[in-house]
Design a protein around this motif. Structure first.
Motif, PDB file in Angstrom:
ATOM      1  N   ASN A  81     -69.052  52.203  34.150  1.00  0.00           N
ATOM      2  CA  ASN A  81     -67.691  51.786  34.462  1.00  0.00           C
ATOM      3  C   ASN A  81     -66.850  52.982  34.905  1.00  0.00           C
ATOM      4  O   ASN A  81     -67.173  54.118  34.556  1.00  0.00           O
ATOM      5  CB  ASN A  81     -67.043  51.268  33.167  1.00  0.00           C
ATOM      6  N   ILE A  82     -65.750  52.700  35.603  1.00  0.00           N
ATOM      7  CA  ILE A  82     -64.705  53.706  35.749  1.00  0.00           C
ATOM      8  C   ILE A  82     -64.341  54.160  34.332  1.00  0.00           C
ATOM      9  O   ILE A  82     -64.192  53.330  33.436  1.00  0.00           O
ATOM     10  CB  ILE A  82     -63.448  53.079  36.380  1.00  0.00           C
ATOM     11  N   GLY A  83     -64.206  55.468  34.118  1.00  0.00           N
ATOM     12  CA  GLY A  83     -63.913  55.958  32.768  1.00  0.00           C
ATOM     13  C   GLY A  83     -62.597  55.450  32.214  1.00  0.00           C
ATOM     14  O   GLY A  83     -62.550  54.753  31.201  1.00  0.00           O
ATOM     15  N   LYS A  84     -61.509  55.782  32.878  1.00  0.00           N
ATOM     16  CA  LYS A  84     -60.194  55.319  32.436  1.00  0.00           C
ATOM     17  C   LYS A  84     -59.416  54.778  33.623  1.00  0.00           C
ATOM     18  O   LYS A  84     -59.563  55.248  34.750  1.00  0.00           O
ATOM     19  CB  LYS A  84     -59.403  56.459  31.788  1.00  0.00           C
ATOM     20  N   ILE A  85     -58.589  53.790  33.348  1.00  0.00           N
ATOM     21  CA  ILE A  85     -57.769  53.179  34.397  1.00  0.00           C
ATOM     22  C   ILE A  85     -56.303  53.209  33.971  1.00  0.00           C
ATOM     23  O   ILE A  85     -55.952  52.758  32.881  1.00  0.00           O
ATOM     24  CB  ILE A  85     -58.172  51.710  34.658  1.00  0.00           C
ATOM     25  N   CYS A  86     -55.476  53.768  34.833  1.00  0.00           N
ATOM     26  CA  CYS A  86     -54.038  53.698  34.611  1.00  0.00           C
ATOM     27  C   CYS A  86     -53.466  52.837  35.723  1.00  0.00           C
ATOM     28  O   CYS A  86     -53.488  53.221  36.894  1.00  0.00           O
ATOM     29  CB  CYS A  86     -53.426  55.096  34.625  1.00  0.00           C
ATOM     30  N   TYR A  87     -53.003  51.661  35.376  1.00  0.00           N
ATOM     31  CA  TYR A  87     -52.547  50.704  36.380  1.00  0.00           C
ATOM     32  C   TYR A  87     -51.044  50.452  36.257  1.00  0.00           C
ATOM     33  O   TYR A  87     -50.525  50.330  35.147  1.00  0.00           O
ATOM     34  CB  TYR A  87     -53.269  49.362  36.197  1.00  0.00           C
TER      35      TYR A  87
ATOM     36  N   TYR B 145     -53.483  45.269  29.027  1.00  0.00           N
ATOM     37  CA  TYR B 145     -52.128  45.547  29.512  1.00  0.00           C
ATOM     38  C   TYR B 145     -51.112  44.564  28.962  1.00  0.00           C
ATOM     39  O   TYR B 145     -49.976  44.541  29.399  1.00  0.00           O
ATOM     40  CB  TYR B 145     -52.082  45.545  31.043  1.00  0.00           C
TER      41      TYR B 145
ATOM     42  N   HIS C 228     -47.170  53.669  31.644  1.00  0.00           N
ATOM     43  CA  HIS C 228     -48.292  52.788  31.921  1.00  0.00           C
ATOM     44  C   HIS C 228     -49.481  53.204  31.071  1.00  0.00           C
ATOM     45  O   HIS C 228     -49.787  54.394  30.981  1.00  0.00           O
ATOM     46  CB  HIS C 228     -48.667  52.853  33.401  1.00  0.00           C
ATOM     47  N   ILE C 229     -50.128  52.248  30.465  1.00  0.00           N
ATOM     48  CA  ILE C 229     -51.277  52.539  29.629  1.00  0.00           C
ATOM     49  C   ILE C 229     -52.393  53.127  30.491  1.00  0.00           C
ATOM     50  O   ILE C 229     -52.654  52.640  31.592  1.00  0.00           O
ATOM     51  CB  ILE C 229     -51.771  51.249  28.952  1.00  0.00           C
ATOM     52  N   ASN C 230     -53.002  54.177  30.000  1.00  0.00           N
ATOM     53  CA  ASN C 230     -54.176  54.747  30.657  1.00  0.00           C
ATOM     54  C   ASN C 230     -55.356  54.382  29.774  1.00  0.00           C
ATOM     55  O   ASN C 230     -55.681  55.092  28.837  1.00  0.00           O
ATOM     56  CB  ASN C 230     -54.031  56.257  30.777  1.00  0.00           C
ATOM     57  N   PHE C 231     -55.981  53.262  30.057  1.00  0.00           N
ATOM     58  CA  PHE C 231     -56.935  52.742  29.080  1.00  0.00           C
ATOM     59  C   PHE C 231     -58.373  53.183  29.334  1.00  0.00           C
ATOM     60  O   PHE C 231     -58.784  53.432  30.455  1.00  0.00           O
ATOM     61  CB  PHE C 231     -56.838  51.216  28.957  1.00  0.00           C
ATOM     62  N   ASN C 232     -59.068  53.286  28.230  1.00  0.00           N
ATOM     63  CA  ASN C 232     -60.452  53.698  28.229  1.00  0.00           C
ATOM     64  C   ASN C 232     -61.318  52.452  28.428  1.00  0.00           C
ATOM     65  O   ASN C 232     -61.218  51.499  27.669  1.00  0.00           O
ATOM     66  CB  ASN C 232     -60.750  54.340  26.867  1.00  0.00           C
ATOM     67  N   ASN C 233     -62.138  52.492  29.434  1.00  0.00           N
ATOM     68  CA  ASN C 233     -63.037  51.377  29.711  1.00  0.00           C
ATOM     69  C   ASN C 233     -64.261  51.421  28.794  1.00  0.00           C
ATOM     70  O   ASN C 233     -64.613  52.496  28.298  1.00  0.00           O
ATOM     71  CB  ASN C 233     -63.569  51.537  31.141  1.00  0.00           C
ATOM     72  N   ILE C 234     -64.913  50.289  28.619  1.00  0.00           N
ATOM     73  CA  ILE C 234     -66.275  50.304  28.091  1.00  0.00           C
ATOM     74  C   ILE C 234     -67.073  51.280  28.958  1.00  0.00           C
ATOM     75  O   ILE C 234     -66.965  51.242  30.186  1.00  0.00           O
ATOM     76  CB  ILE C 234     -66.925  48.918  28.234  1.00  0.00           C
ATOM     77  N   GLY C 235     -67.871  52.149  28.328  1.00  0.00           N
ATOM     78  CA  GLY C 235     -68.609  53.143  29.104  1.00  0.00           C
ATOM     79  C   GLY C 235     -69.583  52.534  30.107  1.00  0.00           C
ATOM     80  O   GLY C 235     -69.445  52.693  31.307  1.00  0.00           O
TER      81      GLY C 235
ATOM     82  N   GLN D 149     -47.604  59.596  36.593  1.00  0.00           N
ATOM     83  CA  GLN D 149     -48.273  60.080  35.382  1.00  0.00           C
ATOM     84  C   GLN D 149     -49.506  60.940  35.679  1.00  0.00           C
ATOM     85  O   GLN D 149     -50.164  61.418  34.759  1.00  0.00           O
ATOM     86  CB  GLN D 149     -48.688  58.889  34.513  1.00  0.00           C
TER      87      GLN D 149
ATOM     88  N   ILE E   7     -51.948  63.091  33.138  1.00  0.00           N
ATOM     89  CA  ILE E   7     -53.336  62.648  32.947  1.00  0.00           C
ATOM     90  C   ILE E   7     -54.315  63.805  33.155  1.00  0.00           C
ATOM     91  O   ILE E   7     -55.304  63.940  32.438  1.00  0.00           O
ATOM     92  CB  ILE E   7     -53.657  61.480  33.922  1.00  0.00           C
TER      93      ILE E   7
ATOM     94  N   MET F 243     -46.107  58.147  28.304  1.00  0.00           N
ATOM     95  CA  MET F 243     -46.547  57.417  29.511  1.00  0.00           C
ATOM     96  C   MET F 243     -45.974  56.002  29.518  1.00  0.00           C
ATOM     97  O   MET F 243     -46.017  55.312  28.502  1.00  0.00           O
ATOM     98  CB  MET F 243     -48.078  57.313  29.504  1.00  0.00           C
TER      99      MET F 243
ATOM    100  N   GLN G  31     -61.725  58.656  36.243  1.00  0.00           N
ATOM    101  CA  GLN G  31     -60.346  58.178  36.074  1.00  0.00           C
ATOM    102  C   GLN G  31     -59.883  57.613  37.407  1.00  0.00           C
ATOM    103  O   GLN G  31     -60.154  58.202  38.451  1.00  0.00           O
ATOM    104  CB  GLN G  31     -59.459  59.383  35.702  1.00  0.00           C
TER     105      GLN G  31
END
Lengths: 358, 358
Positions: free
Chosen positions: A8-14, B253, B3-10, A21, A25, B1, A170
């Motif tokens: 997966n993409i590691g982290k997503i900031c949407y 989110y 906007h949440i910068n969320f960690n995806n499932i790896g 930000q 980051i 921040m 990211q």
């Protein structure tokens, strides 16, 4: 493994405004390796009021992203220059369209893998993990923000560096960055994700995972390009950014098909940009993609897009053969579209016939 | 921040039969730390023909997942036992429903963070990253496979260990593992994701990202629970597994709301299982969740689910107060549902009134 175990993409900031930000980051990653970041940015932004959170020894490269896919030579030269001046960077940040995403992904791998990127065009040829890399798309539709491929145009082929390390650590998805995209480019690139979903859905690799992402992406595309409030507006900027992400994720478990195979040939031989090349081909694939091509035509009409006709009359036999030779090498696409017996139907003459429709 | 910068499932391995790849997936991680894996497995599987890819010094714990959320004491005891016998494991693998997912997530954090897990119930209280952990859900709907929360029931509160390190490094999503779930449990747990999406959509944190995931999850839920081929079958097992994932990602989110707040109180005071507790509460929230509650009723009828009525007649005032005190502490849920002025509407009496509907 029978089932893909995808990275997966590691982290997503949407979110709208999330680009602000980016500096925050990057901060925790700045001490890695030689402690500097490399920004590769579409040169569209060079003379704009656009803030890049570079500091200290960071390098910023403005790169023309308006041509076909990035060349392997560009990646090799950039890599050599970066490594020879400041050593291994802490990270690579790509800001721009699909080409810039691909440059960032490819560079992040090539700073740790020796030799020319030409050596690594293909599946799982990369030997070592790359470095931290961040994608900030400024146009929606390519799916490059989530794919495990960095598409490159080499001296002999257009083919991606494809492995699990290609995927961004990211991404920052800020729909506000896409507001200034010219309408035709917005349309062609948005159609990339529409076509991804149609191709994903019409082939042997399609499964429930691909369908869940693909259906939602198509729904969003229909709202953006055919809905009551169709067109470029803040709400649709959000929707198209998600459509692009979902279209890309749909492909994780599926594959593109005939349109992308033809499109790769066009880009390789004539330098046609990817989204536009897709539209040129999809326009003539009604017998393969059915009603989706009618929908596409409705969208073309809705936005007064002028797609040239009778282009092939101006092409030489050599050019058509060259494109067809590029296209037929993309066996995974033909296999997905027509199944394991695809060679019964598809040969160089068949593909030349498809190109002659254009 | 903002906007949440969320960690995806790896990494995600999806598909029917993908569980057979678990051993192969774990292999490259087996040399980390003290070089052994810990499997925490729902004890439903203990006497079944179910293969766990344990080897060497691996530890396998069968745990009863049929009660309310795991207790902090369970996590603490298990952690102490594991560390004192074999030292830091290479990884934790959870196989089962939401409780087992939460146990695996919590354990992975608590093997590297000192003291009782009670100390860490809340947002970002965990001080150090945990170890590699893998989730293999065997029932669909909780969203625990992708959430950044490991919900635990402590001596004073039901609250999760919530931080970016909670998220699984790997999940294996094999719909075939869910085929033997009894119908009522299948229904209650499936409704968890339906309710996630409704609560996500009806609050202030909802955005285009939550909507894209939530809409698709709802669409899948409708097919599974109200469609032409509604019910438990292989196709729907696939759809519900994706609905669960998408419902969980919708919440990334956004936030749950009134139903989950009430449900937490029920689970805490009476030990009611989460999915069932949600259904008990949602059943009576038509004034808040409107047509979605009608849809829920249609689903209840379709599957002959017996939801008790007039339960509150059997509850003491102390029990109702205790539940309400648990519920009112979940300020983020009330804030999401009613906005920053939620305290004008919601107080202990209001919440007691909601419980008395049940």
């Amino acid at each position: 493994m029978n089932h893909i175990n995808f990275n997966n993409i590691g982290k997503i900031c949407y979110g709208r405004g999330s680009y602000s930000q980016l500096g925050e980051i990057l901060e925790p990653r700045r001490n890695d390796n030689k402690g500097y970041m490399v920004f590769v940015v579409d040169d569209y932004f060079e003379d704009k009021d656009f803030s890049i959170p570079a500091k200290g020894n960071d390098l910023v490269y403005y790169i023309d992203g308006s041509h076909e896919e990035p060349k392997t030579s560009l990646i090799d030269d950039l890599r050599d220059e970066i490594l020879s001046t400041q050593g291994l960077p802490a990270g690579i940040v790509g800001i721009g369209g699909g080409s810039l995403m691909d440059i960032a992904k490819a560079l992040s791998l090539m700073v740790t893998n020796e030799g020319s990127s030409v050596l690594y065009q293909g599946l799982n040829l990369i030997k070592k993990p790359g470095i931290y890399h961040v994608g900030v798309p400024t146009i929606s539709g390519t799916g490059a923000e989530c794919s495990m491929t960095a598409v490159l145009s080499g001296p002999e082929k257009k083919l991606g560096l494809k492995c699990e390390w290609t995927v961004f650590n990211q991404v920052v998805l800020d729909p506000d960055l896409t507001t200034t995209v010219p309408t035709d480019q917005w349309f062609y690139t948005g159609m990339d994700t529409f076509i991804h979903c149609i191709e994903s859905a019409t082939g042997i690799k399609y499964n429930a995972f691909s369908k869940a992402y693909g259906d939602q992406s198509l729904e969003l595309c229909r709202e953006v390009f055919l809905g009551e409030n169709a067109g470029q507006n803040p709400e649709n900027d959000e929707k198209l950014m998600l459509a692009s992400l979902f279209g890309g994720l749909s492909l994780t478990y599926s594959e593109v098909g005939v349109c992308h195979a033809l499109s790769y040939g066009l880009s390789y031989v004539f330098g046609t940009r990817h989204g536009y090349a897709n539209c040129l081909a999809f326009n003539h694939l009604k017998d393969i993609y059915g009603e989706a091509v009618d929908e596409f035509h409705d969208m073309v009409v809705r936005f007064n897009i002028n797609l040239p006709v009778n282009m092939s009359a101006g092409w030489t036999d050599e050019e058509i053969t060259a494109m067809s030779e590029i296209a037929i090498r993309l066996e995974h696409m033909w296999n997905h579209a027509f199944g394991p017996g695809w060679k019964d139907k598809v040969d160089l003459e068949y593909i030349k016939g498809l190109y002659r429709r254009l």
